[in-house]
Motif scaffolding. Structure first.
Motif, PDB file in Angstrom:
ATOM      1  N   SER A  37       6.619  -5.539  -2.649  1.00  0.00           N
ATOM      2  CA  SER A  37       6.926  -6.975  -2.677  1.00  0.00           C
ATOM      3  C   SER A  37       8.429  -7.194  -2.567  1.00  0.00           C
ATOM      4  CB  SER A  37       6.395  -7.595  -3.970  1.00  0.00           C
ATOM      5  OG  SER A  37       4.984  -7.511  -4.026  1.00  0.00           O
ATOM      6  N   LYS A  38       9.203  -6.347  -3.223  1.00  0.00           N
ATOM      7  CA  LYS A  38      10.664  -6.479  -3.175  1.00  0.00           C
ATOM      8  C   LYS A  38      11.175  -6.303  -1.748  1.00  0.00           C
ATOM      9  CE  LYS A  38      12.857  -4.015  -6.199  1.00  0.00           C
ATOM     10  NZ  LYS A  38      13.520  -2.842  -6.828  1.00  0.00           N
ATOM     11  N   VAL A  39      10.711  -5.234  -1.080  1.00  0.00           N
ATOM     12  CA  VAL A  39      11.135  -4.994   0.295  1.00  0.00           C
ATOM     13  C   VAL A  39      10.719  -6.158   1.191  1.00  0.00           C
ATOM     14  CG1 VAL A  39      10.802  -3.521   2.326  1.00  0.00           C
ATOM     15  CG2 VAL A  39      11.130  -2.481   0.076  1.00  0.00           C
ATOM     16  N   TYR A  40       9.504  -6.627   0.983  1.00  0.00           N
ATOM     17  CA  TYR A  40       9.003  -7.742   1.794  1.00  0.00           C
ATOM     18  C   TYR A  40       9.887  -8.980   1.631  1.00  0.00           C
ATOM     19  CZ  TYR A  40       6.030 -11.552   3.395  1.00  0.00           C
ATOM     20  OH  TYR A  40       5.550 -12.662   4.030  1.00  0.00           O
ATOM     21  N   ASN A  41      10.223  -9.345   0.401  1.00  0.00           N
ATOM     22  CA  ASN A  41      11.034 -10.532   0.142  1.00  0.00           C
ATOM     23  C   ASN A  41      12.432 -10.397   0.735  1.00  0.00           C
ATOM     24  OD1 ASN A  41       9.037 -11.990  -1.249  1.00  0.00           O
ATOM     25  ND2 ASN A  41       9.487 -10.918  -3.171  1.00  0.00           N
ATOM     26  N   LEU A  42      13.022  -9.218   0.599  1.00  0.00           N
ATOM     27  CA  LEU A  42      14.348  -8.987   1.178  1.00  0.00           C
ATOM     28  C   LEU A  42      14.291  -9.039   2.699  1.00  0.00           C
ATOM     29  CD1 LEU A  42      15.553  -6.104  -1.165  1.00  0.00           C
ATOM     30  CD2 LEU A  42      16.559  -8.394  -0.999  1.00  0.00           C
ATOM     31  N   TRP A  43      13.223  -8.513   3.263  1.00  0.00           N
ATOM     32  CA  TRP A  43      13.044  -8.566   4.719  1.00  0.00           C
ATOM     33  C   TRP A  43      12.914 -10.010   5.198  1.00  0.00           C
ATOM     34  CZ3 TRP A  43       7.986  -9.489   7.105  1.00  0.00           C
ATOM     35  CH2 TRP A  43       8.005  -9.401   8.496  1.00  0.00           C
ATOM     36  N   ARG A  44      12.151 -10.808   4.459  1.00  0.00           N
ATOM     37  CA  ARG A  44      11.979 -12.212   4.830  1.00  0.00           C
ATOM     38  C   ARG A  44      13.307 -12.968   4.763  1.00  0.00           C
ATOM     39  NH1 ARG A  44       7.869 -14.073   7.601  1.00  0.00           N
ATOM     40  NH2 ARG A  44       7.560 -15.984   6.385  1.00  0.00           N
ATOM     41  N   LEU A  45      14.151 -12.609   3.783  1.00  0.00           N
ATOM     42  CA  LEU A  45      15.457 -13.252   3.663  1.00  0.00           C
ATOM     43  C   LEU A  45      16.351 -12.921   4.863  1.00  0.00           C
ATOM     44  CD1 LEU A  45      16.253 -12.687  -0.124  1.00  0.00           C
ATOM     45  CD2 LEU A  45      15.827 -14.891   1.011  1.00  0.00           C
ATOM     46  N   GLN A  46      16.054 -11.810   5.559  1.00  0.00           N
ATOM     47  CA  GLN A  46      16.854 -11.393   6.712  1.00  0.00           C
ATOM     48  C   GLN A  46      16.213 -11.805   8.041  1.00  0.00           C
ATOM     49  OE1 GLN A  46      18.652  -7.301   6.307  1.00  0.00           O
ATOM     50  NE2 GLN A  46      17.335  -7.246   4.499  1.00  0.00           N
ATOM     51  N   GLY A  47      15.252 -12.662   7.988  1.00  0.00           N
ATOM     52  CA  GLY A  47      14.637 -13.155   9.215  1.00  0.00           C
ATOM     53  C   GLY A  47      13.161 -12.857   9.295  1.00  0.00           C
ATOM     54  N   GLY A  48      12.773 -11.656   8.859  1.00  0.00           N
ATOM     55  CA  GLY A  48      11.360 -11.293   8.760  1.00  0.00           C
ATOM     56  C   GLY A  48      10.549 -11.447  10.033  1.00  0.00           C
ATOM     57  N   ASP A  49      11.053 -10.926  11.162  1.00  0.00           N
ATOM     58  CA  ASP A  49      10.339 -11.013  12.433  1.00  0.00           C
ATOM     59  C   ASP A  49       9.413  -9.806  12.573  1.00  0.00           C
ATOM     60  OD1 ASP A  49       9.455 -11.154  15.034  1.00  0.00           O
ATOM     61  OD2 ASP A  49      11.422 -11.554  15.902  1.00  0.00           O
ATOM     62  N   ALA A  50       8.101 -10.024  12.477  1.00  0.00           N
ATOM     63  CA  ALA A  50       7.141  -8.918  12.521  1.00  0.00           C
ATOM     64  C   ALA A  50       7.176  -8.196  13.859  1.00  0.00           C
ATOM     65  CB  ALA A  50       5.731  -9.445  12.237  1.00  0.00           C
ATOM     66  N   ALA A  51       7.408  -8.920  14.948  1.00  0.00           N
ATOM     67  CA  ALA A  51       7.459  -8.287  16.271  1.00  0.00           C
ATOM     68  C   ALA A  51       8.643  -7.321  16.363  1.00  0.00           C
ATOM     69  CB  ALA A  51       7.555  -9.351  17.355  1.00  0.00           C
ATOM     70  N   LYS A  52       9.770  -7.695  15.768  1.00  0.00           N
ATOM     71  CA  LYS A  52      10.947  -6.828  15.796  1.00  0.00           C
ATOM     72  C   LYS A  52      10.785  -5.634  14.869  1.00  0.00           C
ATOM     73  CE  LYS A  52      15.967  -7.214  16.025  1.00  0.00           C
ATOM     74  NZ  LYS A  52      17.116  -8.141  15.913  1.00  0.00           N
ATOM     75  N   VAL A 106       0.840  -1.204   0.000  1.00  0.00           N
ATOM     76  CA  VAL A 106       0.000   0.000   0.000  1.00  0.00           C
ATOM     77  C   VAL A 106       0.874   1.252   0.000  1.00  0.00           C
ATOM     78  CG1 VAL A 106      -1.616   1.361   1.378  1.00  0.00           C
ATOM     79  CG2 VAL A 106      -2.007  -1.088   1.075  1.00  0.00           C
ATOM     80  N   ALA A 107       1.929   1.253   0.812  1.00  0.00           N
ATOM     81  CA  ALA A 107       2.769   2.444   0.953  1.00  0.00           C
ATOM     82  C   ALA A 107       3.725   2.645  -0.218  1.00  0.00           C
ATOM     83  CB  ALA A 107       3.570   2.364   2.253  1.00  0.00           C
ATOM     84  N   LEU A 108       4.258   1.538  -0.765  1.00  0.00           N
ATOM     85  CA  LEU A 108       5.334   1.637  -1.755  1.00  0.00           C
ATOM     86  C   LEU A 108       4.944   1.164  -3.144  1.00  0.00           C
ATOM     87  CD1 LEU A 108       8.216   0.210   0.492  1.00  0.00           C
ATOM     88  CD2 LEU A 108       7.563   2.604   0.161  1.00  0.00           C
ATOM     89  N   GLY A 109       3.758   0.631  -3.273  1.00  0.00           N
ATOM     90  CA  GLY A 109       3.354   0.083  -4.557  1.00  0.00           C
ATOM     91  C   GLY A 109       3.619  -1.409  -4.608  1.00  0.00           C
ATOM     92  N   GLU A 110       2.949  -2.087  -5.515  1.00  0.00           N
ATOM     93  CA  GLU A 110       3.015  -3.545  -5.590  1.00  0.00           C
ATOM     94  C   GLU A 110       4.440  -4.049  -5.800  1.00  0.00           C
ATOM     95  OE1 GLU A 110       1.605  -7.365  -5.404  1.00  0.00           O
ATOM     96  OE2 GLU A 110       0.434  -5.530  -5.105  1.00  0.00           O
ATOM     97  N   SER A 111       5.156  -3.485  -6.773  1.00  0.00           N
ATOM     98  CA  SER A 111       6.482  -3.989  -7.118  1.00  0.00           C
ATOM     99  C   SER A 111       7.496  -3.743  -6.010  1.00  0.00           C
ATOM    100  CB  SER A 111       6.955  -3.340  -8.419  1.00  0.00           C
ATOM    101  OG  SER A 111       8.271  -3.752  -8.729  1.00  0.00           O
ATOM    102  N   GLU A 112       7.641  -2.484  -5.598  1.00  0.00           N
ATOM    103  CA  GLU A 112       8.642  -2.171  -4.576  1.00  0.00           C
ATOM    104  C   GLU A 112       8.263  -2.776  -3.233  1.00  0.00           C
ATOM    105  OE1 GLU A 112      10.914   1.656  -2.514  1.00  0.00           O
ATOM    106  OE2 GLU A 112       9.474   1.976  -4.131  1.00  0.00           O
TER     107      GLU A 112
END
Length: 358
Positions: A85-100, A77-83
């Motif tokens: 999703s990219k940020v999300y995938n990179l975040w998940r690769l780094q652990g992706g802890d929603a609480a943190k 919603v904030a960055l658009g579908e493409s960006e």
């Protein structure tokens, strides 16, 4: 047996070397191609991850109870579908802890997706700016905080009551603990932390010099804030505030009732009133300074620091009365005697009637 047709040892060795060389050339070429492809893929991945945010600065907020799915939605919603999703995938690769990742994040123009994801992974959120002015009551301040911070309005109200009471403030005085300004703090700050942060600013404002000036006036800091709130409500012309402050200081010193219209408006709870009439002046309320002597029990707004300084540094003058100018400029006519004041008031009442202001 014809020995002439048989290859010599040297010929066999040459053939073997040639075959091996051809094999190595073919496989070396394949290896080089593979390395090139890998480098190209890696370079593309790096460029993909380091691509800067294309657009204006954007904010996204990840609440305390966020899930990985809701994080993905917030990013898109904030960055658009493409960006997003990219940020999300990179975040998940780094652990992706929603609480943190809980917090508020500002993405600047040109900021890489990798940096955004890394900040989320480490919880390096961006401080938000809490700005408030023109606040009259604690519930109004609570609503402003609830609209800016993760802290709910009711949580702030409960914390304010608890913390301020412990600091010696009476309930009507609570807003005297705050000053309008812009504050930087984390969106995730708790209610108690917000109250204490705002209070610390107010405490730092009251320097030894200001405390000494208040003491010479015979007023406490809370009483100065109460008077400053009346001064500020009387006029939006800040250059007139010192003169208004001196008028009310003179009336307090003489034991006269303040007879300040803004306190009556506050007592009615109708802040849209443009004209105070007789029925309003008879309203029984501790804030009605036409009926009650001295200061009201608390400020009628969160007083600005400049209005407080106007009270503390009010120049000497004999004024006891004031009335809005009939030209509706926002300024006032001042008088030191009642007869002059009545003449000023008649001119203003006539102007109100001519404009059908009720």
């Amino acid at each position: 047996m014809n020995l002439q047709n048989q290859p010599t040892d040297n010929q066999q060795d040459a053939t073997s070397v040639a075959k091996k060389a051809g094999f190595l050339r073919r496989h070396s070429m394949a290896f080089v191609v593979a390395i090139g492809v890998a480098v190209a893929v890696m370079a593309g991945a790096i460029l993909w991850a380091l691509a800067g945010h294309d657009g204006d600065a954007a904010w996204f907020y990840l609440p305390r109870n966020a899930t990985a799915s809701s994080v993905a939605d917030s990013l898109r919603v904030a960055l658009g579908e493409s960006e997003g999703s990219k940020v999300y995938n990179l975040w998940r690769l780094q652990g992706g802890d929603a609480a943190k990742a809980h917090g508020a994040y500002r993405v600047e123009p040109g900021q890489s997706a990798l940096r955004t994801a890394r900040r989320m992974a480490t919880g390096a959120q961006t401080p938000v700016r809490l700005t408030f002015n023109n606040i009259r009551t604690l519930p109004q301040l609570g609503a402003r905080i609830g609209a800016t911070m993760e802290c709910p309005t009711d949580s702030f109200m409960e914390a304010a009551s608890r913390v301020l009471a412990a600091e010696g403030y009476a309930e009507p005085e609570y807003v005297a603990a705050f000053l309008p300004d812009t504050y930087e703090m984390y969106w995730t700050s708790g209610a108690d932390a917000i109250v204490k942060r705002l209070m610390s600013y107010r405490d730092n404002f009251w320097t030894p010099d200001r405390l000494e000036k208040a003491s010479k006036l015979g007023l406490t800091p809370v009483e100065v804030a109460i008077l400053a709130s009346i001064v500020e409500e009387e006029s939006n012309k800040t250059d007139e505030h010192p003169k208004i402050a001196r008028l009310y200081l003179n009336r307090l010193k003489r034991g006269m009732r303040l007879q300040a219209d803004p306190t009556v408006k506050f007592a009615t709870g109708d802040f849209s009133l443009r004209r105070i009439r007789g029925r309003h002046l008879s309203l029984k309320s501790p804030y009605n300074t036409y009926l009650n002597a001295g200061l009201p029990p608390g400020p009628i707004r969160v007083a600005d620091g400049r209005a407080i300084d106007a009270v503390l540094s009010a120049p000497e003058a004999p004024y006891l009365y004031m009335c809005a100018k009939p030209d509706f400029s926002g300024y006032h006519d001042f008088a030191s005697d009642y007869q002059t004041h009545r003449a000023n008031a008649r001119r203003y009442q006539k102007a109100l009637n001519e404009r059908s202001i009720k």
